[in-house]
Scaffold this motif. Structure first.
Motif, mmCIF file in Angstrom:
data_model
loop_
_atom_site.group_PDB
_atom_site.id
_atom_site.type_symbol
_atom_site.label_atom_id
_atom_site.label_comp_id
_atom_site.label_asym_id
_atom_site.label_seq_id
_atom_site.Cartn_x
_atom_site.Cartn_y
_atom_site.Cartn_z
ATOM 1 N N ASN A 287 -3.135 5.168 -3.001
ATOM 2 C CA ASN A 287 -4.048 6.493 -2.545
ATOM 3 C C ASN A 287 -3.280 7.529 -2.710
ATOM 4 O O ASN A 287 -2.410 7.789 -1.715
ATOM 5 N N ASP B 155 0.139 5.533 0.353
ATOM 6 C CA ASP B 155 -0.721 6.295 0.830
ATOM 7 C C ASP B 155 0.013 7.790 1.005
ATOM 8 O O ASP B 155 0.270 7.853 1.932
ATOM 9 N N ALA C 108 -2.868 -1.367 -3.194
ATOM 10 C CA ALA C 108 -3.600 -0.039 -3.170
ATOM 11 C C ALA C 108 -2.647 0.848 -3.484
ATOM 12 O O ALA C 108 -1.681 1.162 -2.854
ATOM 13 N N THR D 40 0.705 -1.351 -0.110
ATOM 14 C CA THR D 40 -0.031 0.112 -0.108
ATOM 15 C C THR D 40 0.887 1.258 -0.001
ATOM 16 O O THR D 40 1.948 1.442 0.709
#
Length: 300
Positions: free
Chosen positions: A100, A76, A98, A74
């Motif tokens: 973001n 972010d 992911a 991830t």
């Protein structure tokens, strides 16, 4: 005694060193890829201040690693970054699930190399200043479920044709861009789709009846475009639909009675179009409906 004391010190040092090596979980190549990404971003607020070469990237702000493989899964950067571009370093994080990067003030285009991230399930680049189109390479992202690119400067007619080939998608949000052209019939092939927002673009033409095949769709936002013609009668077959918005278009004719068959419908916005006649009597069957907006039309 002194000899034993020295051995104890050496043993403690060795254990500490070993533990330190075990605690540094981050793959060196992935750390370098993240630092490459950082180099293209404006971090004037210090949101990425923990991203320091030689430290464990799994402990960096906004980074998550898989507890078993230690690969970065991830990224972010939604806190702190206030400008920059998406560097190709992001594409070298092969195990990402992911991304973001909301409201980071990102400019330029979306790198086509992101299409090789085969494990990616969520890509959120909303509220930036990205331009150009969606790379065709995105059709290789076989695991992607969420694509949120709302509030950018994306444009062109090819975007939705590319989307049609991304059959794993469950949520699509492209609202507030500069997309033009008509809705392709192939959108009806996205059988897993739950959420589709295309509001606030420059889309024209009619609403295709093929959307009625999206049996899992709960939310359909088509407001603030330039759609014309009628609402297809077949949309009454969308048995899962709960939110339907066609606000501020150029739709005309009578609202189809079949919309009264969508028992799951909770919000319906027909306002600011060119509908005429009367609202269907079948709407009395919409017992789940909590919001109906129909002003700004030519109803009797």
């Amino acid at each position: 005694m002194a000899f034993l004391f020295k051995l104890t010190i050496i043993g403690v040092f060795a254990v500490s060193l070993c533990q330190g090596m075990q605690n540094t979980r981050c793959n060196e190549g992935e750390a370098d890829a993240l630092l490459h990404l950082k180099s293209g971003l404006n971090d004037s607020y210090g949101g990425l201040s923990s991203w320091i070469k030689g430290t464990d990237c799994c402990l960096w702000q906004g980074i998550s690693c898989d507890p078993n493989t230690n690969h970065v899964v991830t990224v972010d950067t939604s806190l702190g970054v206030v400008g920059g571009v998406i560097s190709e370093g992001l594409c070298n994080l092969s195990f990402l699930t992911a991304i973001n990067m909301v409201a980071n003030g990102l400019t330029c285009t979306i790198p086509s190399c992101l299409g090789k991230l085969s494990y990616l399930t969520e890509l959120v680049l909303a509220w930036n200043k990205l331009s150009g189109s969606i790379p065709f390479s995105f059709t290789n992202m076989s695991s992607l479920a969420t694509l949120n690119l709302q509030r950018n400067n994306l444009e062109g007619e090819s975007v939705l044709s590319t989307i049609c080939m991304m059959t794993s998608l469950i949520k699509i949000d492209l609202a507030g861009n500069q997309l033009n052209g008509s809705l392709p019939l192939c959108l009806g092939n996205l059988s897993s789709l739950d959420y589709l927002s295309l509001s606030g673009n420059q889309l024209t033409g009619t609403i295709p009846s093929s959307l009625s095949t999206l049996s899992s769709l709960h939310t359909l936002y088509l407001g603030s475009n330039r759609f014309s013609g009628i609402i297809p009668n077949s949309l009454g077959k969308m048995s899962s639909l709960s939110d339907f918005n066609v606000y501020n278009n150029e739709l005309s004719g009578q609202v189809p009675d079949s919309l009264g068959n969508i028992s799951s419908l909770k919000t319906l916005d027909l306002s600011y179009n060119r509908f005429n006649g009367t609202l269907p009597a079948s709407f009395s069957r919409l017992t789940a409906l909590t919001s109906l907006r129909a002003y700004g039309n030519a109803f009797c």
